[in-house]
Design a protein around this motif. Structure first.
Motif, PDB file in Angstrom:
ATOM      1  N   LYS A  27       0.826  -1.216   0.000  1.00  0.00           N
ATOM      2  CA  LYS A  27       0.000   0.000   0.000  1.00  0.00           C
ATOM      3  C   LYS A  27       0.857   1.261   0.000  1.00  0.00           C
ATOM      4  O   LYS A  27       0.385   2.330  -0.353  1.00  0.00           O
ATOM      5  N   SER A  28       2.103   1.111   0.414  1.00  0.00           N
ATOM      6  CA  SER A  28       2.944   2.289   0.620  1.00  0.00           C
ATOM      7  C   SER A  28       3.662   2.703  -0.661  1.00  0.00           C
ATOM      8  O   SER A  28       3.836   1.887  -1.566  1.00  0.00           O
ATOM      9  N   GLN A  29       4.063   3.940  -0.699  1.00  0.00           N
ATOM     10  CA  GLN A  29       4.752   4.463  -1.877  1.00  0.00           C
ATOM     11  C   GLN A  29       5.893   5.375  -1.476  1.00  0.00           C
ATOM     12  O   GLN A  29       5.755   6.178  -0.566  1.00  0.00           O
ATOM     13  N   ILE A  30       7.008   5.232  -2.192  1.00  0.00           N
ATOM     14  CA  ILE A  30       8.078   6.216  -2.065  1.00  0.00           C
ATOM     15  C   ILE A  30       8.379   6.687  -3.486  1.00  0.00           C
ATOM     16  O   ILE A  30       8.781   5.909  -4.349  1.00  0.00           O
ATOM     17  N   GLY A  31       8.119   7.963  -3.734  1.00  0.00           N
ATOM     18  CA  GLY A  31       8.315   8.497  -5.081  1.00  0.00           C
ATOM     19  C   GLY A  31       9.141   9.764  -5.027  1.00  0.00           C
ATOM     20  O   GLY A  31       9.554  10.209  -3.958  1.00  0.00           O
ATOM     21  N   PHE A  32       9.391  10.325  -6.188  1.00  0.00           N
ATOM     22  CA  PHE A  32      10.159  11.577  -6.226  1.00  0.00           C
ATOM     23  C   PHE A  32       9.796  12.338  -7.495  1.00  0.00           C
ATOM     24  O   PHE A  32       9.297  11.766  -8.468  1.00  0.00           O
ATOM     25  N   VAL A  33      10.040  13.623  -7.440  1.00  0.00           N
ATOM     26  CA  VAL A  33       9.804  14.476  -8.605  1.00  0.00           C
ATOM     27  C   VAL A  33      11.093  15.234  -8.894  1.00  0.00           C
ATOM     28  O   VAL A  33      11.593  15.962  -8.032  1.00  0.00           O
ATOM     29  N   SER A  34      11.646  15.032 -10.071  1.00  0.00           N
ATOM     30  CA  SER A  34      12.836  15.790 -10.451  1.00  0.00           C
ATOM     31  C   SER A  34      12.427  16.813 -11.498  1.00  0.00           C
ATOM     32  O   SER A  34      11.377  16.682 -12.130  1.00  0.00           O
ATOM     33  N   LYS A  35      13.245  17.835 -11.652  1.00  0.00           N
ATOM     34  CA  LYS A  35      12.968  18.855 -12.671  1.00  0.00           C
ATOM     35  C   LYS A  35      14.021  18.748 -13.756  1.00  0.00           C
ATOM     36  O   LYS A  35      15.207  18.925 -13.504  1.00  0.00           O
ATOM     37  N   GLN A  36      13.584  18.406 -14.964  1.00  0.00           N
ATOM     38  CA  GLN A  36      14.504  18.298 -16.092  1.00  0.00           C
ATOM     39  C   GLN A  36      14.153  19.372 -17.107  1.00  0.00           C
ATOM     40  O   GLN A  36      13.052  19.376 -17.638  1.00  0.00           O
ATOM     41  N   MET A  37      15.082  20.275 -17.353  1.00  0.00           N
ATOM     42  CA  MET A  37      14.843  21.403 -18.257  1.00  0.00           C
ATOM     43  C   MET A  37      13.551  22.126 -17.857  1.00  0.00           C
ATOM     44  O   MET A  37      12.739  22.497 -18.697  1.00  0.00           O
ATOM     45  N   GLY A  38      13.375  22.278 -16.557  1.00  0.00           N
ATOM     46  CA  GLY A  38      12.218  23.010 -16.051  1.00  0.00           C
ATOM     47  C   GLY A  38      10.933  22.210 -16.015  1.00  0.00           C
ATOM     48  O   GLY A  38       9.899  22.743 -15.641  1.00  0.00           O
ATOM     49  N   VAL A  39      11.009  20.929 -16.396  1.00  0.00           N
ATOM     50  CA  VAL A  39       9.796  20.120 -16.449  1.00  0.00           C
ATOM     51  C   VAL A  39       9.811  19.082 -15.322  1.00  0.00           C
ATOM     52  O   VAL A  39      10.802  18.375 -15.152  1.00  0.00           O
ATOM     53  N   SER A  40       8.741  18.999 -14.556  1.00  0.00           N
ATOM     54  CA  SER A  40       8.655  18.011 -13.485  1.00  0.00           C
ATOM     55  C   SER A  40       8.474  16.615 -14.061  1.00  0.00           C
ATOM     56  O   SER A  40       7.603  16.402 -14.897  1.00  0.00           O
ATOM     57  N   VAL A  41       9.312  15.683 -13.613  1.00  0.00           N
ATOM     58  CA  VAL A  41       9.194  14.302 -14.070  1.00  0.00           C
ATOM     59  C   VAL A  41       9.066  13.396 -12.840  1.00  0.00           C
ATOM     60  O   VAL A  41       9.869  13.479 -11.916  1.00  0.00           O
ATOM     61  N   ASP A  42       8.033  12.560 -12.835  1.00  0.00           N
ATOM     62  CA  ASP A  42       7.762  11.688 -11.693  1.00  0.00           C
ATOM     63  C   ASP A  42       8.568  10.402 -11.759  1.00  0.00           C
ATOM     64  O   ASP A  42       8.814   9.872 -12.835  1.00  0.00           O
ATOM     65  N   GLY A  43       8.923   9.903 -10.614  1.00  0.00           N
ATOM     66  CA  GLY A  43       9.585   8.604 -10.531  1.00  0.00           C
ATOM     67  C   GLY A  43       9.225   7.952  -9.211  1.00  0.00           C
ATOM     68  O   GLY A  43       8.558   8.558  -8.368  1.00  0.00           O
ATOM     69  N   SER A  44       9.655   6.688  -9.043  1.00  0.00           N
ATOM     70  CA  SER A  44       9.352   6.012  -7.784  1.00  0.00           C
ATOM     71  C   SER A  44      10.328   4.862  -7.544  1.00  0.00           C
ATOM     72  O   SER A  44      11.094   4.484  -8.432  1.00  0.00           O
ATOM     73  N   PHE A  45      10.289   4.343  -6.327  1.00  0.00           N
ATOM     74  CA  PHE A  45      11.055   3.139  -5.992  1.00  0.00           C
ATOM     75  C   PHE A  45      10.056   2.023  -5.717  1.00  0.00           C
ATOM     76  O   PHE A  45       9.129   2.195  -4.931  1.00  0.00           O
ATOM     77  N   LYS A 176       4.467   7.874   1.321  1.00  0.00           N
ATOM     78  CA  LYS A 176       3.128   7.613   1.833  1.00  0.00           C
ATOM     79  C   LYS A 176       3.203   6.174   2.332  1.00  0.00           C
ATOM     80  O   LYS A 176       3.218   5.240   1.535  1.00  0.00           O
ATOM     81  N   LEU A 177       3.342   6.021   3.648  1.00  0.00           N
ATOM     82  CA  LEU A 177       3.578   4.680   4.195  1.00  0.00           C
ATOM     83  C   LEU A 177       2.414   4.271   5.070  1.00  0.00           C
ATOM     84  O   LEU A 177       1.960   5.044   5.918  1.00  0.00           O
ATOM     85  N   PHE A 178       1.950   3.059   4.863  1.00  0.00           N
ATOM     86  CA  PHE A 178       0.911   2.532   5.745  1.00  0.00           C
ATOM     87  C   PHE A 178       1.545   1.550   6.708  1.00  0.00           C
ATOM     88  O   PHE A 178       2.182   0.580   6.295  1.00  0.00           O
ATOM     89  N   VAL A 179       1.398   1.837   8.003  1.00  0.00           N
ATOM     90  CA  VAL A 179       2.010   0.981   9.021  1.00  0.00           C
ATOM     91  C   VAL A 179       0.898   0.349   9.842  1.00  0.00           C
ATOM     92  O   VAL A 179      -0.021   1.032  10.291  1.00  0.00           O
ATOM     93  N   SER A 180       0.984  -0.979  10.003  1.00  0.00           N
ATOM     94  CA  SER A 180      -0.068  -1.669  10.762  1.00  0.00           C
ATOM     95  C   SER A 180       0.567  -2.514  11.870  1.00  0.00           C
ATOM     96  O   SER A 180       1.790  -2.582  11.993  1.00  0.00           O
ATOM     97  N   GLN A 181      -0.290  -3.171  12.660  1.00  0.00           N
ATOM     98  CA  GLN A 181       0.230  -4.046  13.708  1.00  0.00           C
ATOM     99  C   GLN A 181       0.752  -5.326  13.084  1.00  0.00           C
ATOM    100  O   GLN A 181       0.316  -5.720  12.022  1.00  0.00           O
ATOM    101  N   LYS A 182       1.686  -5.904  13.788  1.00  0.00           N
ATOM    102  CA  LYS A 182       2.255  -7.159  13.284  1.00  0.00           C
ATOM    103  C   LYS A 182       1.152  -8.211  13.238  1.00  0.00           C
ATOM    104  O   LYS A 182       0.358  -8.340  14.171  1.00  0.00           O
ATOM    105  N   LYS A 183       1.095  -8.946  12.137  1.00  0.00           N
ATOM    106  CA  LYS A 183       0.038  -9.952  12.021  1.00  0.00           C
ATOM    107  C   LYS A 183       0.476 -11.244  12.722  1.00  0.00           C
ATOM    108  O   LYS A 183       1.635 -11.545  12.744  1.00  0.00           O
TER     109      LYS A 183
END
Ligand code: HEM
Ligand code: HEM
Lengths: 183, 182
Positions: A27-45, A176-183
């Protein structure tokens, strides 16, 4: 570093029943936005891991260590993905992981918090402040925030790529991380 | 002396021609470069030039609607008249299609177009890898069709100038009342 991880391990074992310890990576996401030639470009891990112990009612007392698998990067094109794994960018062969340890957390009021601690990428470690908010949901909670990563301070993009006119120095990291109790 | 195109049409014609003569080779060159800051820069310049072509072409068509071209020069065979009209219409069509496919491709690949790094153009389609690759092929193909049309067009202009020596070139000449040398 090793003692810190060991201490975290102990923390996890002795954590209260109410503490959330499981980052639900699907459910969680780690992403980033870089600016290339003034243009925002999305990426993620796509792959990351965390050892967390947090009581959503008292995030100040939380302990957390994050580990991002750099080779799982998605920059939007295959060409870019293979380029950023290379020597002048992340050099994943030598430095496969980026880590962040939240060693201090303070409340800013209004459900907003600030974690600070060492962020280590490409063998370079720098104290970094990461603001975030907490939002309870079901049996867990969302931890969301973003911070600006000055890429050249971590030598992400060396040589010709250190030109910040083409790719800006400031990279916005969003999580954006979702953390829950250990199952 | 035959009638000339009006000055606005002439200016737009040569502005668009110049931009295409720059955008096309940049496109060819940049596509085969290894990823580098230069490549990112050329991609941006190519996109800026191309978008400018698109806008100027739209302005041109609007202007043309109110300012029809002068009648064909006297003594031209009928087949040349028909084919020149056909080629001109196709040129207008591809002047628009080529940059539009480029714009769509960029949107589909997740790289927004920001005109001269200042004016962001809306992404007309959502990020979609397969669509992006498909549009890359389409953009390349229509760009080659446009190039072919231009080759025919320029060859015809050269023929008129140097073989027929009928002064047709003067109709589109930037020099007002250019002196006839023939
Ligand atoms: C060295 C290059 C070029 C030369 C010498 C040239 C020459 C000419 C000439 C002499 C005309 C007038 C034809 C007539 O009187 O019937 C003309 C019209 C036209 N040219 Fe070009 N041209 C060149 C490049 C281009 C390019 C690159 C384009 C665009 C893709 C283009 C698009 C047109 C169009 C659409 C017309 C018709 C104008 C109208 O009737 O509305 N030309 N060109
Ligand atoms: C008159 C306008 C244009 C012309 C004549 C033109 C022509 C070309 C040509 C010849 C190529 C090389 C194709 C190949 O060998 O793969 C190319 C590639 C490209 N064009 Fe255009 N183009 C125009 C407008 C645009 C516009 C407006 C955009 C985007 C907003 C654009 C984006 C691209 C991109 C991204 C590529 C590289 C594709 C790749 O290899 O990844 N073009 N263009």
């Amino acid at each position: 570093m090793r003692t810190a991880v060991f201490a975290l391990g102990l923390m996890a074992l002795t954590a209260h029943a109410a503490d959330l310890t499981q980052v639900v990576t699907e459910k969680s996401q780690i992403g980033f936005v870089s600016k290339q030639m003034g243009v925002s470009v999305d990426g993620s891990f796509r792959k990351f891991d965390a050892q967390v112990s947090v009581d959503p009612a008292k995030p100040e007392a939380a302990k957390a260590r994050f580990e991002v698998d750099i080779a799982s990067i998605d920059c939007g094109s295959q060409e870019a993905d293979s380029e950023v794994k290379g020597k002048s960018w992340f050099n994943t062969a030598l430095f496969p992981k980026a880590t962040f340890v939240a060693s201090r957390i303070r409340s800013l009021g209004g459900g907003r918090y600030e974690a600070s601690g060492p962020l280590s990428i490409k063998g370079i470690s720098r104290d970094t402040v990461v603001p975030f908010i907490v939002r309870a949901e079901g049996s867990g909670a969302w931890f969301e925030g973003n911070f600006v990563l000055p890429r050249t301070q971590f030598k992400i993009g060396e040589g010709a790529w250190s030109d910040t006119g083409t790719v800006a120095d400031e990279v916005l990291v969003k999580f954006k991380l979702f953390v829950s109790q250990k199952k | 002396m035959t009638e000339r195109y009006n000055p606005v049409t002439i200016l737009l014609h040569w502005a668009v021609a110049l931009l295409i003569f720059a955008a096309f080779p940049i496109g060819l060159y940049m596509a085969d470069l290894e990823l580098s800051p230069t490549k990112l820069q050329l991609f941006s310049y190519h996109k800026w030039l191309g978008v400018t072509v698109c806008f100027l072409a739209a302005v041109r068509l609007g202007w043309r609607a109110g300012h029809p071209p002068p009648p064909p020069i006297a003594g031209m065979p009928r087949w040349q008249e028909v084919s020149s009209v056909a080629i001109h219409h196709l040129l207008y069509l591809f002047m628009l299609i080529v940059p539009i496919t480029g714009w769509l491709m960029s949107s589909a690949k997740g790289y927004q177009t920001v005109w001269f790094g200042i004016i962001p153009l809306p992404d007309l389609v959502h990020k979609n890898k397969e669509l992006g690759e498909l549009l890359e092929g389409v953009h390349e193909t229509v760009a080659y069709v446009l190039a072919l049309l231009i080759v025919i067009h320029v060859a015809a202009a050269i023929k008129h100038q140097f073989i027929d020596k009928d002064g047709l070139m003067l109709r589109m000449s930037l020099r007002p009342e250019g002196k006839t040398r023939s």
